[in-house]
Design a protein around this motif. Structure first.
Motif, PDB file in Angstrom:
ATOM      1  N   ASN A   1       1.060  42.942  43.748  1.00 48.69           N
ATOM      2  CA  ASN A   1       0.451  43.721  42.667  1.00 48.69           C
ATOM      3  C   ASN A   1      -0.924  44.001  42.830  1.00 48.69           C
TER       4      ASN A   1
ATOM      5  N   LYS B   1     -10.267  44.748  40.025  1.00 50.62           N
ATOM      6  CA  LYS B   1      -9.541  45.198  38.719  1.00 50.62           C
ATOM      7  C   LYS B   1      -9.354  46.584  38.812  1.00 50.62           C
ATOM      8  N   ARG B   2     -10.292  47.439  39.117  1.00 51.73           N
ATOM      9  CA  ARG B   2      -9.973  48.753  39.196  1.00 51.73           C
ATOM     10  C   ARG B   2      -8.900  49.159  40.037  1.00 51.73           C
ATOM     11  N   TYR B   3      -8.649  48.481  41.320  1.00 50.09           N
ATOM     12  CA  TYR B   3      -7.561  48.831  42.396  1.00 50.09           C
ATOM     13  C   TYR B   3      -6.341  48.284  41.803  1.00 50.09           C
ATOM     14  N   VAL B   4      -6.364  47.212  41.120  1.00 51.22           N
ATOM     15  CA  VAL B   4      -5.011  46.783  40.286  1.00 51.22           C
ATOM     16  C   VAL B   4      -4.499  47.862  39.381  1.00 51.22           C
ATOM     17  N   LYS B   5      -5.383  48.183  38.460  1.00 52.16           N
ATOM     18  CA  LYS B   5      -5.244  49.310  37.714  1.00 52.16           C
ATOM     19  C   LYS B   5      -4.756  50.609  37.951  1.00 52.16           C
ATOM     20  N   GLY B   6      -5.366  50.872  39.113  1.00 56.74           N
ATOM     21  CA  GLY B   6      -5.311  52.256  39.909  1.00 56.74           C
ATOM     22  C   GLY B   6      -6.200  53.126  39.467  1.00 56.74           C
ATOM     23  N   ASP B   7      -7.208  52.631  38.888  1.00 57.21           N
ATOM     24  CA  ASP B   7      -8.569  53.311  38.342  1.00 57.21           C
ATOM     25  C   ASP B   7      -9.639  53.482  39.394  1.00 57.21           C
TER      26      ASP B   7
ATOM     27  N   GLU C   1      -3.528  42.093  43.305  1.00 61.58           N
ATOM     28  CA  GLU C   1      -4.575  41.315  42.697  1.00 61.58           C
ATOM     29  C   GLU C   1      -5.193  40.402  43.753  1.00 61.58           C
TER      30      GLU C   1
ATOM     31  N   GLU D   1     -14.758  43.212  40.169  1.00 61.54           N
ATOM     32  CA  GLU D   1     -14.592  44.401  39.311  1.00 61.54           C
ATOM     33  C   GLU D   1     -13.797  45.676  40.021  1.00 61.54           C
TER      34      GLU D   1
END
Length: 191
Positions: free
Chosen positions: A184, A15-21, A186, A12
Motif C-alpha cells: 500500500n 502520506k502524499r505518496y500513499v494517496k497518489g498526490d 505506507e 508528510e
C-alpha cells in the motif's frame, strides 16, 4: 533542520505518496543549479537495494533532499557506516532512517540454513540475529524479522564510535527504524 522537522517532512511526503498526490519537489532545472556546488540533505536513508524501494519516491522528495544508501537487507558494515558518518559530519544531516520493507528477499533468504554462496553469505550473517529474535515472537516470522533487523541496524548506528554515537549524544542526530509496506506504499515508523 532538526531531526523532528526532518521526520515530519518524510511522513508528510509518504502520506502524499500513499494517496497518489505527489508534488515531486526539487526536480526542476533551478534545483539542479542550486545544488550543483553543495548538498544539504535533511535526512539519511539506509534502505534495501530492492528495486521496489526507492526512498526519494516513497517520501516524495527531490534532488539533494535525501542522502540514500541502498544495500540488500539494509545491513550496515564499514563502508555503510562511513557513508552515514560523512552525511552527519560534513552535510549536517540530523535524521537517519533504517528502512526495511515488506517481503524483503535478503531477510527471507536468512530464514533458512542453506549457504547461498559467494558474498551473499556476509549479508545473511548480518541478518541472522534478527531472525533468531523474530523466531521467539508471535506473528509472521518474515515480517517480524524484517522489522527487528531494521531496529538492530538502527541500534548499531546509534552506537557506532566515534562520529555517530557522539552525534546522537550531543548534536541532535536521531536514528529511527521503519518498515515500508510494498502493498500500500505506507511507511510505518517503528522507533
Amino acid at each position: 533542520m532538526t531531526a523532528k522537522e526532518a521526520l515530519k517532512l518524510l511522513k508528510e511526503g509518504n502520506k502524499r505518496y500513499v494517496k497518489g498526490d505527489l508534488k515531486h519537489p526539487h526536480t526542476d532545472p533551478e534545483r539542479r543549479h542550486e545544488i550543483a556546488d553543495a548538498q544539504h540533505p535533511f535526512a539519511v536513508i539506509l534502505s534495501c537495494a530492492d528495486s521496489r524501494v526507492v526512498p526519494e519516491l516513497l517520501f516524495d522528495q527531490g534532488l539533494g533532499d535525501l542522502f540514500v544508501i541502498r544495500v540488500a537487507g539494509n545491513v550496515a558494515k564499514d563502508k555503510v557506516f562511513g557513508s552515514i558518518e560523512y552525511a552527519v559530519k560534513y552535510l549536517n544531516s540530523k535524521l537517519i532512517v533504517v528502512l526495511g520493507h515488506e517481503n524483503c528477499g535478503a531477510v527471507n533468504a536468512s530464514l533458512g540454513d542453506a549457504d547461498p554462496g559467494g558474498h551473499i553469505g556476509s549479508i545473511i550473517e548480518k541478518i541472522k540475529p534478527a531472525v533468531y529474535m523474530a523466531r521467539r515472537m508471535k506473528g509472521d516470522l518474515l515480517t517480524n524479522a524484517i522489522k527487528v533487523n531494521a531496529q538492530i541496524v538502527g541500534e548499531e548506528l546509534k552506537e557506532t564510535k566515534p562520529i555517530l554515537s557522539d552525534a546522537v549524544k550531543t548534536a541532535g542526530v536521531e536514528v529511527v527504524s521503519a518498515y515500508y509496506k510494498l502493498s500500500n506504499g505506507e511507511v510505518e515508523f517503528l522507533s
